[in-house]
Design a protein around this motif. Structure first.
Motif, mmCIF file in Angstrom:
data_model
loop_
_atom_site.group_PDB
_atom_site.id
_atom_site.type_symbol
_atom_site.label_atom_id
_atom_site.label_comp_id
_atom_site.label_asym_id
_atom_site.label_seq_id
_atom_site.Cartn_x
_atom_site.Cartn_y
_atom_site.Cartn_z
ATOM 1 N N VAL A 38 45.696 40.897 27.366
ATOM 2 C CA VAL A 38 45.583 40.080 28.590
ATOM 3 C C VAL A 38 45.927 40.974 29.776
ATOM 4 C CG1 VAL A 38 46.389 38.050 29.835
ATOM 5 C CG2 VAL A 38 46.197 37.984 27.346
ATOM 6 N N PHE A 39 44.951 41.176 30.656
ATOM 7 C CA PHE A 39 45.153 42.006 31.846
ATOM 8 C C PHE A 39 45.420 41.109 33.052
ATOM 9 C CE2 PHE A 39 42.787 46.224 30.733
ATOM 10 C CZ PHE A 39 43.535 46.324 29.575
ATOM 11 N N PRO A 40 46.118 41.627 34.074
ATOM 12 C CA PRO A 40 46.395 40.793 35.264
ATOM 13 C C PRO A 40 45.141 40.495 36.079
ATOM 14 C CG PRO A 40 47.220 43.036 35.575
ATOM 15 C CD PRO A 40 46.698 42.971 34.175
ATOM 16 N N ARG A 41 45.183 39.389 36.842
ATOM 17 C CA ARG A 41 44.121 39.037 37.797
ATOM 18 C C ARG A 41 44.721 39.322 39.170
ATOM 19 N NH1 ARG A 41 42.936 38.639 32.805
ATOM 20 N NH2 ARG A 41 41.465 37.042 32.145
ATOM 21 N N PRO A 42 44.541 40.551 39.682
ATOM 22 C CA PRO A 42 45.303 40.973 40.873
ATOM 23 C C PRO A 42 45.102 40.091 42.102
ATOM 24 C CG PRO A 42 43.861 42.733 40.054
ATOM 25 C CD PRO A 42 43.595 41.545 39.225
ATOM 26 N N MET A 43 46.213 39.819 42.779
ATOM 27 C CA MET A 43 46.250 39.083 44.064
ATOM 28 C C MET A 43 45.695 37.656 43.981
ATOM 29 S SD MET A 43 45.553 42.077 46.859
ATOM 30 C CE MET A 43 45.898 41.061 48.264
ATOM 31 N N THR A 44 45.704 37.083 42.770
ATOM 32 C CA THR A 44 45.226 35.698 42.687
ATOM 33 C C THR A 44 46.404 34.721 42.762
ATOM 34 O OG1 THR A 44 45.264 35.872 40.281
ATOM 35 C CG2 THR A 44 43.140 36.207 41.356
ATOM 36 N N ASP A 45 47.637 35.252 42.646
ATOM 37 C CA ASP A 45 48.822 34.384 42.652
ATOM 38 C C ASP A 45 49.327 34.121 44.075
ATOM 39 O OD1 ASP A 45 49.524 36.964 43.163
ATOM 40 O OD2 ASP A 45 51.273 37.001 41.833
ATOM 41 N N ARG A 46 48.610 34.612 45.080
ATOM 42 C CA ARG A 46 49.004 34.368 46.472
ATOM 43 C C ARG A 46 47.753 33.991 47.262
ATOM 44 N NH1 ARG A 46 50.092 40.791 47.397
ATOM 45 N NH2 ARG A 46 50.240 40.746 45.150
ATOM 46 N N PRO A 47 47.948 33.301 48.393
ATOM 47 C CA PRO A 47 46.754 32.895 49.137
ATOM 48 C C PRO A 47 46.023 34.094 49.737
ATOM 49 C CG PRO A 47 48.772 32.165 50.256
ATOM 50 C CD PRO A 47 49.199 32.880 49.023
ATOM 51 N N GLY A 48 44.797 33.875 50.168
ATOM 52 C CA GLY A 48 44.048 34.964 50.813
ATOM 53 C C GLY A 48 42.832 35.369 50.002
ATOM 54 N N LEU A 49 41.973 36.114 50.652
ATOM 55 C CA LEU A 49 40.684 36.469 50.039
ATOM 56 C C LEU A 49 40.511 37.979 49.864
ATOM 57 C CD1 LEU A 49 38.495 33.856 51.963
ATOM 58 C CD2 LEU A 49 39.156 33.792 49.557
ATOM 59 N N ASP A 50 41.609 38.730 50.018
ATOM 60 C CA ASP A 50 41.504 40.169 49.800
ATOM 61 C C ASP A 50 41.623 40.490 48.309
ATOM 62 O OD1 ASP A 50 41.088 40.910 52.428
ATOM 63 O OD2 ASP A 50 43.232 40.996 52.887
ATOM 64 N N PHE A 51 41.167 41.674 47.961
ATOM 65 C CA PHE A 51 41.199 42.133 46.568
ATOM 66 C C PHE A 51 42.040 43.404 46.476
ATOM 67 C CE2 PHE A 51 37.094 40.208 47.438
ATOM 68 C CZ PHE A 51 36.874 39.371 46.353
ATOM 69 N N SER A 52 42.494 43.692 45.252
ATOM 70 C CA SER A 52 43.133 44.976 44.993
ATOM 71 C C SER A 52 42.852 45.306 43.534
ATOM 72 C CB SER A 52 44.640 44.869 45.230
ATOM 73 O OG SER A 52 45.284 45.964 44.626
ATOM 74 N N PHE A 53 42.281 46.474 43.284
ATOM 75 C CA PHE A 53 41.954 46.816 41.893
ATOM 76 C C PHE A 53 42.733 48.010 41.370
ATOM 77 C CE2 PHE A 53 38.178 44.389 43.212
ATOM 78 C CZ PHE A 53 38.164 43.440 42.184
ATOM 79 N N SER A 54 43.577 48.616 42.228
ATOM 80 C CA SER A 54 44.216 49.839 41.743
ATOM 81 C C SER A 54 45.335 49.534 40.735
ATOM 82 C CB SER A 54 44.686 50.699 42.910
ATOM 83 O OG SER A 54 45.950 50.321 43.322
ATOM 84 N N GLY A 55 46.016 48.390 40.891
ATOM 85 C CA GLY A 55 47.045 48.000 39.921
ATOM 86 C C GLY A 55 46.430 47.719 38.556
ATOM 87 N N LEU A 56 45.246 47.119 38.586
ATOM 88 C CA LEU A 56 44.533 46.808 37.339
ATOM 89 C C LEU A 56 44.155 48.104 36.611
ATOM 90 C CD1 LEU A 56 43.217 44.653 35.528
ATOM 91 C CD2 LEU A 56 41.205 44.746 36.996
ATOM 92 N N LYS A 57 43.805 49.102 37.414
ATOM 93 C CA LYS A 57 43.451 50.417 36.852
ATOM 94 C C LYS A 57 44.668 51.022 36.143
ATOM 95 C CE LYS A 57 43.541 53.631 39.826
ATOM 96 N NZ LYS A 57 43.268 54.163 41.163
ATOM 97 N N THR A 58 45.857 50.940 36.797
ATOM 98 C CA THR A 58 47.079 51.481 36.193
ATOM 99 C C THR A 58 47.420 50.714 34.921
ATOM 100 O OG1 THR A 58 47.797 51.914 38.438
ATOM 101 C CG2 THR A 58 49.474 52.113 36.730
ATOM 102 N N PHE A 59 47.281 49.377 34.980
ATOM 103 C CA PHE A 59 47.565 48.545 33.817
ATOM 104 C C PHE A 59 46.634 48.934 32.662
ATOM 105 C CE2 PHE A 59 47.756 44.884 31.097
ATOM 106 C CZ PHE A 59 49.030 44.382 31.260
ATOM 107 N N THR A 60 45.377 49.172 32.999
ATOM 108 C CA THR A 60 44.386 49.563 31.981
ATOM 109 C C THR A 60 44.797 50.891 31.344
ATOM 110 O OG1 THR A 60 42.685 48.511 33.349
ATOM 111 C CG2 THR A 60 41.901 49.958 31.625
ATOM 112 N N MET A 61 45.220 51.836 32.185
ATOM 113 C CA MET A 61 45.603 53.153 31.678
ATOM 114 C C MET A 61 46.835 53.057 30.775
ATOM 115 S SD MET A 61 45.851 56.623 33.813
ATOM 116 C CE MET A 61 47.148 56.070 34.899
ATOM 117 N N ASN A 62 47.839 52.287 31.227
ATOM 118 C CA ASN A 62 49.058 52.157 30.420
ATOM 119 C C ASN A 62 48.751 51.508 29.078
ATOM 120 O OD1 ASN A 62 50.502 53.359 32.429
ATOM 121 N ND2 ASN A 62 51.263 51.437 33.330
#
Ligand code: KG4
Ligand code: ZN
Length: 336
Positions: A195-219
């Motif tokens: 189960v990988f994270p769904r970045p920035m979905t736990d807070r309001p707003g419409l911006d995205f961030s994929f770099s944390g997901l990349k780190t999670f994938t690597m780890n």
């Protein structure tokens, strides 16, 4: 009015002829993928040199396939940005020189506006206003589109673009370049194990961030034996997290704007899982999803010819200056 479209912003040389009432007449694409794959990504200088080699022959081929000659062309549209400076300059100088020689107007097209309008080339095009999700190798944008050139940015990626995240994941898993289609193919053999994270979905707003997901994938990858099945399971989890994240943000954008039409375009919109996830979401929201045919999701000359044609029809004029804009916010465009 026949318009010649030229696309050279990155690693694809695209040429097309679009007619203002008859629609798309013909289009050709030369992809540099095999040349760059040896290096694991786009080498800008090689890209520019190859555009120089391929562009004029493609223009000739597109004209002859359409049974047209240069005297039939009434305008030339070319990608002026955003993209790689050298690659853009090849298209800009060629387009402006041909336009000068043929005594027709040339028009600079914004590459992302090209993507955004690509679904207009289909039989059942979307009607304004709509929300557009533009997902390519360099951009992840959510835009409210009220008409051509009437763009309000609702959200963007604060770091990596969605396509970049696919490309980096592919590199990590040794799948080669370009990463999107490779990750997607491998994900078909994957199981629902991580189960990988769904970045920035736990807070309001419409911006995205994929770099944390990349780190999670690597780890996660580094914690496995790196077997074929491990890789497939990781590709599956990454693709699932990305598509669900995009769907959550698109749902929010539809709810926030009150609009019922969603358009997805750009290279990543070719992804089957992402299309399926967005289709599921739009059905639940009583909204309608539009996307270009697969070959017009990724870079092509047809979308540039279409966008340029609309701007020329609206009377937009430019001087003879040859310019390219590697960075060019879409909100700067003139409304028609
Ligand atoms: O729009 P595009 O052709 O070029 C840019 O304007 O950047 O998009 C290229 C991006 C690359 O990152 C590529 O990996 C991604 O689109 N892409 C995909 C798929 N096909 C291309 N990503 C996910 N799934 C795909 N099937
Ligand atoms: Zn593109």
């Amino acid at each position: 009015m026949y318009i010649l479209g030229i696309e050279t912003s990155c690693d694809e040389t695209g040429v097309a002829i679009y007619h203002s009432t008859k629609g798309l007449v013909s289009h050709h694409l030369y992809s540099q993928i095999s040349m760059h794959s040896e290096y694991g990504g786009v080498v800008p200088e090689l890209a520019s040199r190859d555009h120089i080699r391929k562009l004029i022959p493609l223009v000739k081929q597109t004209l002859s396939d359409s049974n047209l000659n240069n005297t039939d062309i009434q305008g030339i549209a070319y990608t002026a940005g955003p993209g790689l400076m050298g690659a853009l300059l090849v298209g800009a100088t060629t387009a402006r020189s041909l336009a000068w020689a043929w005594q027709v107007p040339a028009i600079a097209v914004h590459h992302m506006e090209g993507h955004l309008l690509a679904p207009m080339l289909e039989e059942n095009p979307p009607k304004f206003p709509f929300v557009a999700l533009l997902v390519s190798g360099g951009h992840t944008l959510l835009i409210q589109v009220d008409g051509i050139g009437q763009y309000t940015q609702l959200g963007e990626s604060l770091d990596d673009a969605a396509g970049e995240a696919f490309d980096k994941t592919a590199k990590m898993l040794d799948l080669g370049y370009p990463g999107g289609p490779k990750v997607s193919q491998l994900a078909e053999k994957g199981t629902d194990r991580f189960v990988f994270p769904r970045p920035m979905t736990d807070r309001p707003g419409l911006d995205f961030s994929f770099s944390g997901l990349k780190t999670f994938t690597m780890n996660t990858y580094n914690s496995t034996n790196k077997s074929k099945q491990d890789k497939a399971d990781i590709a599956y989890a990454f693709q699932k997290a990305t598509s669900e994240t995009l769907a959550i943000k698109c749902r929010r954008a539809l709810q926030q704007t009150g609009l019922k039409t969603l358009v997805i375009a750009g290279g990543v919109s070719a992804n089957t899982q992402i299309r399926a996830e967005l289709l599921k979401m739009t059905e639940k929201e009583n909204a309608t999803l539009f996307f270009p045919r697969l070959e017009f999701c990724t870079d092509n000359g047809a979308m540039i010819a279409y966008a340029g044609c609309q701007r020329l029809l609206a009377g937009q004029e430019e001087n003879l200056e040859i310019y390219a804009k590697p960075r060019w916010p879409i909100e700067e465009l003139m409304a028609l």
